[in-house]
Design a protein around this motif. Sequence first.
Motif, PDB file in Angstrom:
ATOM      1  N   PHE A 122       0.803  -1.220   0.000  1.00 41.42           N
ATOM      2  CA  PHE A 122       0.000   0.000   0.000  1.00 41.42           C
ATOM      3  C   PHE A 122       0.839   1.275   0.000  1.00 41.42           C
ATOM      4  CE2 PHE A 122      -3.229  -2.993   1.203  1.00 41.42           C
ATOM      5  CZ  PHE A 122      -4.420  -2.442   0.770  1.00 41.42           C
ATOM      6  N   PRO A 130      -5.313   0.249   5.255  1.00 46.04           N
ATOM      7  CA  PRO A 130      -5.680  -1.030   5.864  1.00 46.04           C
ATOM      8  C   PRO A 130      -5.531  -1.030   7.372  1.00 46.04           C
ATOM      9  CG  PRO A 130      -3.574  -1.208   4.721  1.00 46.04           C
ATOM     10  CD  PRO A 130      -4.173   0.109   4.329  1.00 46.04           C
ATOM     11  N   THR A 407     -10.494  -8.220   1.265  1.00 44.27           N
ATOM     12  CA  THR A 407      -9.843  -7.473   0.189  1.00 44.27           C
ATOM     13  C   THR A 407      -8.393  -7.148   0.540  1.00 44.27           C
ATOM     14  OG1 THR A 407     -10.535  -5.294   1.032  1.00 44.27           O
ATOM     15  CG2 THR A 407     -12.040  -6.429  -0.439  1.00 44.27           C
ATOM     16  N   VAL A 408      -8.158  -6.758   1.780  1.00 46.03           N
ATOM     17  CA  VAL A 408      -6.785  -6.436   2.211  1.00 46.03           C
ATOM     18  C   VAL A 408      -5.932  -7.694   2.207  1.00 46.03           C
ATOM     19  CG1 VAL A 408      -5.376  -5.482   4.067  1.00 46.03           C
ATOM     20  CG2 VAL A 408      -7.638  -4.511   3.594  1.00 46.03           C
ATOM     21  N   ILE A 411      -4.690  -8.574  -1.266  1.00 49.77           N
ATOM     22  CA  ILE A 411      -3.602  -7.713  -1.744  1.00 49.77           C
ATOM     23  C   ILE A 411      -2.287  -8.079  -1.068  1.00 49.77           C
ATOM     24  CG2 ILE A 411      -2.755  -5.325  -1.729  1.00 49.77           C
ATOM     25  CD1 ILE A 411      -5.723  -4.490  -2.072  1.00 49.77           C
ATOM     26  N   ALA A 446      -3.113  -0.498  -5.084  1.00 53.54           N
ATOM     27  CA  ALA A 446      -3.651  -1.249  -3.941  1.00 53.54           C
ATOM     28  C   ALA A 446      -4.946  -0.611  -3.444  1.00 53.54           C
ATOM     29  CB  ALA A 446      -2.621  -1.302  -2.814  1.00 53.54           C
ATOM     30  N   SER A 450      -8.517  -2.545  -3.427  1.00 51.68           N
ATOM     31  CA  SER A 450      -9.257  -2.754  -2.187  1.00 51.68           C
ATOM     32  C   SER A 450     -10.646  -2.125  -2.251  1.00 51.68           C
ATOM     33  CB  SER A 450      -8.477  -2.189  -0.990  1.00 51.68           C
ATOM     34  OG  SER A 450      -8.294  -0.791  -1.126  1.00 51.68           O
ATOM     35  N   GLY A 454     -13.944  -4.291  -2.104  1.00 47.98           N
ATOM     36  CA  GLY A 454     -14.862  -4.016  -1.003  1.00 47.98           C
ATOM     37  C   GLY A 454     -16.276  -3.749  -1.477  1.00 47.98           C
ATOM     38  N   GLY A 486     -14.279 -10.579  -1.962  1.00 48.93           N
ATOM     39  CA  GLY A 486     -13.323  -9.514  -1.676  1.00 48.93           C
ATOM     40  C   GLY A 486     -11.891  -9.959  -1.869  1.00 48.93           C
ATOM     41  N   SER A 490      -9.770  -8.484  -5.220  1.00 45.28           N
ATOM     42  CA  SER A 490      -8.646  -7.590  -4.946  1.00 45.28           C
ATOM     43  C   SER A 490      -7.322  -8.218  -5.364  1.00 45.28           C
ATOM     44  CB  SER A 490      -8.613  -7.230  -3.455  1.00 45.28           C
ATOM     45  OG  SER A 490      -8.380  -8.375  -2.657  1.00 45.28           O
ATOM     46  N   TYR A 494      -5.289  -6.360  -8.234  1.00 40.16           N
ATOM     47  CA  TYR A 494      -3.988  -5.820  -7.805  1.00 40.16           C
ATOM     48  C   TYR A 494      -2.861  -6.342  -8.692  1.00 40.16           C
ATOM     49  CZ  TYR A 494       0.067  -4.800  -4.879  1.00 40.16           C
ATOM     50  OH  TYR A 494       1.279  -4.352  -4.420  1.00 40.16           O
TER      51      TYR A 494
END
Length: 508
Positions: A122, A130, A407-408, A411, A446, A450, A454, A486, A490, A494
């Motif tokens: 990120f 995040p 989602t995080v 990534i 990123a 995300s 999301g 998610g 992502s 990404y």
Amino acid sequence: MSDTAPAPVPRPAQVTLPDGRVEIAPGSPAPSGPYTNEDLLPVPVERRTWTTYNFSALWVGMAHNTASWTLASGLIAVGMDWKQAVFTIALANVIVLIPMLLTGHAGPKYGIPFPVFARASFGVRGANLPAVVRALVACGWFGIQTWIGGEAIYFLAGKLIGQGWADASRIGGYAWTMWLSFAVFWAIQVAIIYRGMETIRRFENWAAPFVLVGAVVMLWWMSDKAGGLGPLFDQPSGLGWGGDFWKLFAPSLMGMIGFWSTLSLNIPDFTRYGSSQRAQTWGQSLGLPTTMTLFAFLSVLVTSGSQAVYGKPIWDPVQLAARTDSTVGLLYALVTVLVATLSVNIAANLVSPAFDFSHVAPRKIGFRTGALITCVLAVLIRPWKLYADPQGYIFTWLGLVGGLLGTVAGILIADYWILRRTRLDLGDLYRPGGRYWYEGGWNWRAVVASLVGGVLAVGGADFHPLLDGRPLPALSPLADYGWAVGLGTSMVLYLGLMLPRHRRRAMG
């Protein structure tokens, strides 16, 4: 934005040991500058001492709490039988173990916490996104656990003081004495924050087995009232194994995954103390799925017993314990709830957000200030709404949490394992202008991945009781699979956005 950065900070050298662990080279200055403080620095190798046993014990302590109990009992309350509930929870914990191990890998290898790990994907500044999302989720959990603790005080005081306490005038749907109990338990935790964490850490060593014994005692009590274990196993499913069950299975599975999706992100906060990858891998594999499944098994049997005895499933263990005629039994049950809630809430739901908020402004926000921010936001989130019924708790709260945090996770896993092949530069994780600075400290790729993930994960979800209706009804078919949607969206997006940049840098 441009790639220009504030005044450059010297880049410390790093050294890789024969076992693969990486640390700042001896004699090299530690990372410094505006994006670090003592809590965010890499843990030196000599302090990475946690063994397989330590990680297994961590999960035993994490799993034995009232919120874990209500996961399983909530599934009984919405119509599943004990076999369906245990199957759903066991499968969810095997699934969530995978991202737990993948993100946890960076901890023992580099000794870094979650917010610093997120900087690789990120950006040095962008990792605040995040970190704050994870912190806000923890605020919700802290509020829910505090409401549970307040509920235990309320019932305990009512048993000792009498009906005048329980029948007090109501405010906002609850007796004012319940609000007082909530405030008292909240204040107890704030006081502990300012006294320090070492006492609570020692307390956790015996809290987990104490809670497990309490769960077994509740099972014995409920089977005695039901006339044996038979009625606990005999309670039929309200759904069967046909379409009604499978329609409920997907959102329930995502909700169960959502329960530990928080830790699947910030697990490096713990694994950074690991003595080896083997220790964190085996410790988590032995501790998480087995402990959660066993505790779920106890929970569903007791809740099934309550259905046999009282004609309806009582999913909240505090309200179930309040039905006992034994004052001694009630005191033991509610003290067990208080012990479990106090220890787990501070360890799991306060430490991480305190550090996450500290990451936002390392020079201005310390651990205590970050913890106090968590406590205040935990009330503003209105946890009594989230915990009011199993539908809202499982499908709204846990579903939303899983969708957003998935989602995080997607990534982090894509960046660390696919793009970087687990190779990070420790010095640049703290340095303006380094390889993780991207554009002005933010990696917009990123952020886009995300946000899109999301929206797809939770845009079509039912936000009741927080809000009426679905924000994006067209996405409602995806809502039941929020965490998976998610994470997958992502991850793919990404990689698609980063690969051209990655190839250019490799060729240059």
